[in-house]
Design a protein around this motif. Structure first.
Motif, PDB file in Angstrom:
ATOM      1  N   TYR A  21      41.355  76.414  45.464  1.00 37.36           N
ATOM      2  CA  TYR A  21      39.767  76.376  46.054  1.00 37.36           C
ATOM      3  C   TYR A  21      39.273  75.685  44.832  1.00 37.36           C
ATOM      4  CZ  TYR A  21      35.215  78.492  46.419  1.00 37.36           C
ATOM      5  OH  TYR A  21      34.070  78.476  46.782  1.00 37.36           O
ATOM      6  N   THR A  22      39.187  75.607  43.692  1.00 38.46           N
ATOM      7  CA  THR A  22      38.343  74.980  42.791  1.00 38.46           C
ATOM      8  C   THR A  22      38.567  73.459  43.096  1.00 38.46           C
ATOM      9  OG1 THR A  22      38.438  76.628  41.031  1.00 38.46           O
ATOM     10  CG2 THR A  22      38.098  74.239  40.175  1.00 38.46           C
ATOM     11  N   ASN A  23      39.852  73.151  43.248  1.00 39.26           N
ATOM     12  CA  ASN A  23      40.268  71.551  43.571  1.00 39.26           C
ATOM     13  C   ASN A  23      39.684  71.269  44.790  1.00 39.26           C
ATOM     14  OD1 ASN A  23      41.494  71.434  41.303  1.00 39.26           O
ATOM     15  ND2 ASN A  23      43.770  71.735  42.154  1.00 39.26           N
ATOM     16  N   LEU A  24      39.787  72.030  45.945  1.00 39.75           N
ATOM     17  CA  LEU A  24      39.016  71.639  47.177  1.00 39.75           C
ATOM     18  C   LEU A  24      37.563  71.577  47.006  1.00 39.75           C
ATOM     19  CD1 LEU A  24      39.148  71.374  50.292  1.00 39.75           C
ATOM     20  CD2 LEU A  24      39.243  73.811  50.506  1.00 39.75           C
ATOM     21  N   MET A  25      36.925  72.403  46.142  1.00 40.66           N
ATOM     22  CA  MET A  25      35.457  72.391  46.105  1.00 40.66           C
ATOM     23  C   MET A  25      34.927  71.092  45.402  1.00 40.66           C
ATOM     24  SD  MET A  25      33.964  74.722  47.864  1.00 40.66           S
ATOM     25  CE  MET A  25      32.482  74.859  47.032  1.00 40.66           C
ATOM     26  N   GLU A  26      35.877  71.048  44.523  1.00 43.08           N
ATOM     27  CA  GLU A  26      35.542  69.539  43.600  1.00 43.08           C
ATOM     28  C   GLU A  26      35.402  68.387  44.695  1.00 43.08           C
ATOM     29  OE1 GLU A  26      38.157  69.592  40.539  1.00 43.08           O
ATOM     30  OE2 GLU A  26      36.836  70.962  39.099  1.00 43.08           O
ATOM     31  N   SER A  27      36.474  68.432  45.532  1.00 40.98           N
ATOM     32  CA  SER A  27      36.511  67.182  46.252  1.00 40.98           C
ATOM     33  C   SER A  27      35.469  67.285  47.343  1.00 40.98           C
ATOM     34  CB  SER A  27      37.873  67.544  47.371  1.00 40.98           C
ATOM     35  OG  SER A  27      39.057  67.240  46.516  1.00 40.98           O
ATOM     36  N   ILE A  28      35.165  68.299  47.897  1.00 40.46           N
ATOM     37  CA  ILE A  28      34.011  68.459  48.839  1.00 40.46           C
ATOM     38  C   ILE A  28      32.649  67.875  48.121  1.00 40.46           C
ATOM     39  CG2 ILE A  28      32.395  70.021  50.114  1.00 40.46           C
ATOM     40  CD1 ILE A  28      35.000  71.608  50.854  1.00 40.46           C
ATOM     41  N   ILE A  29      32.461  68.647  47.041  1.00 39.10           N
ATOM     42  CA  ILE A  29      31.041  68.216  46.070  1.00 39.10           C
ATOM     43  C   ILE A  29      31.052  66.654  45.621  1.00 39.10           C
ATOM     44  CG2 ILE A  29      30.016  68.491  43.843  1.00 39.10           C
ATOM     45  CD1 ILE A  29      30.883  71.309  44.123  1.00 39.10           C
ATOM     46  N   ASP A  30      32.275  66.179  45.344  1.00 42.91           N
ATOM     47  CA  ASP A  30      32.381  64.615  44.881  1.00 42.91           C
ATOM     48  C   ASP A  30      32.426  63.765  46.206  1.00 42.91           C
ATOM     49  OD1 ASP A  30      32.075  65.442  42.312  1.00 42.91           O
ATOM     50  OD2 ASP A  30      34.366  65.372  42.075  1.00 42.91           O
ATOM     51  N   GLU A  31      32.485  64.226  47.454  1.00 42.90           N
ATOM     52  CA  GLU A  31      32.811  63.581  48.497  1.00 42.90           C
ATOM     53  C   GLU A  31      34.177  62.712  48.728  1.00 42.90           C
ATOM     54  OE1 GLU A  31      29.189  61.680  49.527  1.00 42.90           O
ATOM     55  OE2 GLU A  31      28.059  63.496  49.641  1.00 42.90           O
ATOM     56  N   ASP A  32      35.030  63.183  48.033  1.00 39.80           N
ATOM     57  CA  ASP A  32      36.495  62.531  47.941  1.00 39.80           C
ATOM     58  C   ASP A  32      37.476  62.951  49.061  1.00 39.80           C
ATOM     59  OD1 ASP A  32      38.512  61.361  46.860  1.00 39.80           O
ATOM     60  OD2 ASP A  32      39.186  63.025  45.577  1.00 39.80           O
ATOM     61  N   PHE A  33      36.971  62.607  50.286  1.00 42.63           N
ATOM     62  CA  PHE A  33      37.788  62.976  51.321  1.00 42.63           C
ATOM     63  C   PHE A  33      37.534  61.987  52.849  1.00 42.63           C
ATOM     64  CE2 PHE A  33      34.273  65.518  51.084  1.00 42.63           C
ATOM     65  CZ  PHE A  33      33.689  65.466  52.355  1.00 42.63           C
ATOM     66  N   ALA A  34      37.960  61.881  53.666  1.00 38.73           N
ATOM     67  CA  ALA A  34      37.411  61.227  54.794  1.00 38.73           C
ATOM     68  C   ALA A  34      36.440  62.114  55.841  1.00 38.73           C
ATOM     69  CB  ALA A  34      38.641  60.906  55.896  1.00 38.73           C
ATOM     70  N   ALA A  35      35.509  61.395  56.054  1.00 38.75           N
ATOM     71  CA  ALA A  35      34.255  62.237  56.839  1.00 38.75           C
ATOM     72  C   ALA A  35      34.787  63.031  57.960  1.00 38.75           C
ATOM     73  CB  ALA A  35      33.183  61.124  57.440  1.00 38.75           C
ATOM     74  N   SER A  36      36.152  62.560  58.526  1.00 37.81           N
ATOM     75  CA  SER A  36      36.379  63.452  59.750  1.00 37.81           C
ATOM     76  C   SER A  36      37.195  64.635  59.392  1.00 37.81           C
ATOM     77  CB  SER A  36      37.667  62.502  60.523  1.00 37.81           C
ATOM     78  OG  SER A  36      38.672  62.077  59.781  1.00 37.81           O
ATOM     79  N   GLU A  37      37.538  64.938  58.190  1.00 35.58           N
ATOM     80  CA  GLU A  37      38.325  65.886  57.498  1.00 35.58           C
ATOM     81  C   GLU A  37      37.007  67.045  56.987  1.00 35.58           C
ATOM     82  OE1 GLU A  37      40.358  64.475  54.313  1.00 35.58           O
ATOM     83  OE2 GLU A  37      42.119  63.756  55.678  1.00 35.58           O
ATOM     84  N   LEU A  38      35.825  66.834  56.888  1.00 37.05           N
ATOM     85  CA  LEU A  38      34.855  67.766  56.502  1.00 37.05           C
ATOM     86  C   LEU A  38      34.851  69.029  57.057  1.00 37.05           C
ATOM     87  CD1 LEU A  38      32.684  68.153  54.404  1.00 37.05           C
ATOM     88  CD2 LEU A  38      30.988  67.201  56.125  1.00 37.05           C
ATOM     89  N   ASP A  39      34.919  68.983  58.559  1.00 37.39           N
ATOM     90  CA  ASP A  39      34.833  70.374  58.997  1.00 37.39           C
ATOM     91  C   ASP A  39      35.934  71.293  58.753  1.00 37.39           C
ATOM     92  OD1 ASP A  39      32.353  69.982  60.207  1.00 37.39           O
ATOM     93  OD2 ASP A  39      33.118  69.236  61.933  1.00 37.39           O
ATOM     94  N   GLU A  40      37.127  70.747  58.579  1.00 36.90           N
ATOM     95  CA  GLU A  40      38.395  71.489  58.377  1.00 36.90           C
ATOM     96  C   GLU A  40      38.332  71.935  57.061  1.00 36.90           C
ATOM     97  OE1 GLU A  40      43.128  70.334  57.973  1.00 36.90           O
ATOM     98  OE2 GLU A  40      41.883  69.235  59.508  1.00 36.90           O
ATOM     99  N   MET A  41      38.090  70.782  56.012  1.00 32.64           N
ATOM    100  CA  MET A  41      37.914  71.255  54.630  1.00 32.64           C
ATOM    101  C   MET A  41      36.846  72.509  54.375  1.00 32.64           C
ATOM    102  SD  MET A  41      38.143  67.685  52.869  1.00 32.64           S
ATOM    103  CE  MET A  41      38.098  68.198  51.211  1.00 32.64           C
ATOM    104  N   ILE A  42      35.766  72.537  55.173  1.00 32.73           N
ATOM    105  CA  ILE A  42      34.812  73.605  54.819  1.00 32.73           C
ATOM    106  C   ILE A  42      35.435  74.907  55.333  1.00 32.73           C
ATOM    107  CG2 ILE A  42      32.673  74.543  55.528  1.00 32.73           C
ATOM    108  CD1 ILE A  42      31.665  71.532  55.453  1.00 32.73           C
TER     109      ILE A  42
END
Length: 68
Positions: A21-42
Motif C-alpha cells: 500500500y505504501t509503495n502504491l501510494m508513493e507511486s500515485i503521489i509521485d505520478e510514477d505510472f501511465a495515465a491510463s492506469e490511474l483509475d485502476e491504481m486508485i
C-alpha cells in the motif's frame, strides 16, 4: 500449523499489505505510472486501505486525503 505459526504468517501478510500500500501510494503521489492506469491504481489502493483500516484500526483511522 500451530497457532503461533498461523499468527506469524498473518503478521507477515499484514506487513506485506502495508508495504505494498505504501509503495502504491508513493507511486500515485509521485505520478510514477501511465495515465491510463490511474483509475485502476486508485481502486486498488482504496481496497487495500479498507483492509488496513480493519487490521490496524488505530493506525489507519481516516481515509487517505488522496481519495477523500
Amino acid at each position: 500449523m500451530s497457532d503461533y505459526e498461523d499468527t506469524v504468517n498473518q503478521i507477515n501478510e499484514d506487513k506485506e499489505l502495508a508495504e505494498e500500500y505504501t509503495n502504491l501510494m508513493e507511486s500515485i503521489i509521485d505520478e510514477d505510472f501511465a495515465a491510463s492506469e490511474l483509475d485502476e491504481m486508485i481502486a486498488k489502493a482504496c481496497k487495500m486501505e479498507s483492509k488496513l483500516m480493519k487490521i490496524y484500526p488505530t493506525g489507519y483511522t481516516e481515509l487517505s486525503s488522496v481519495f477523500g
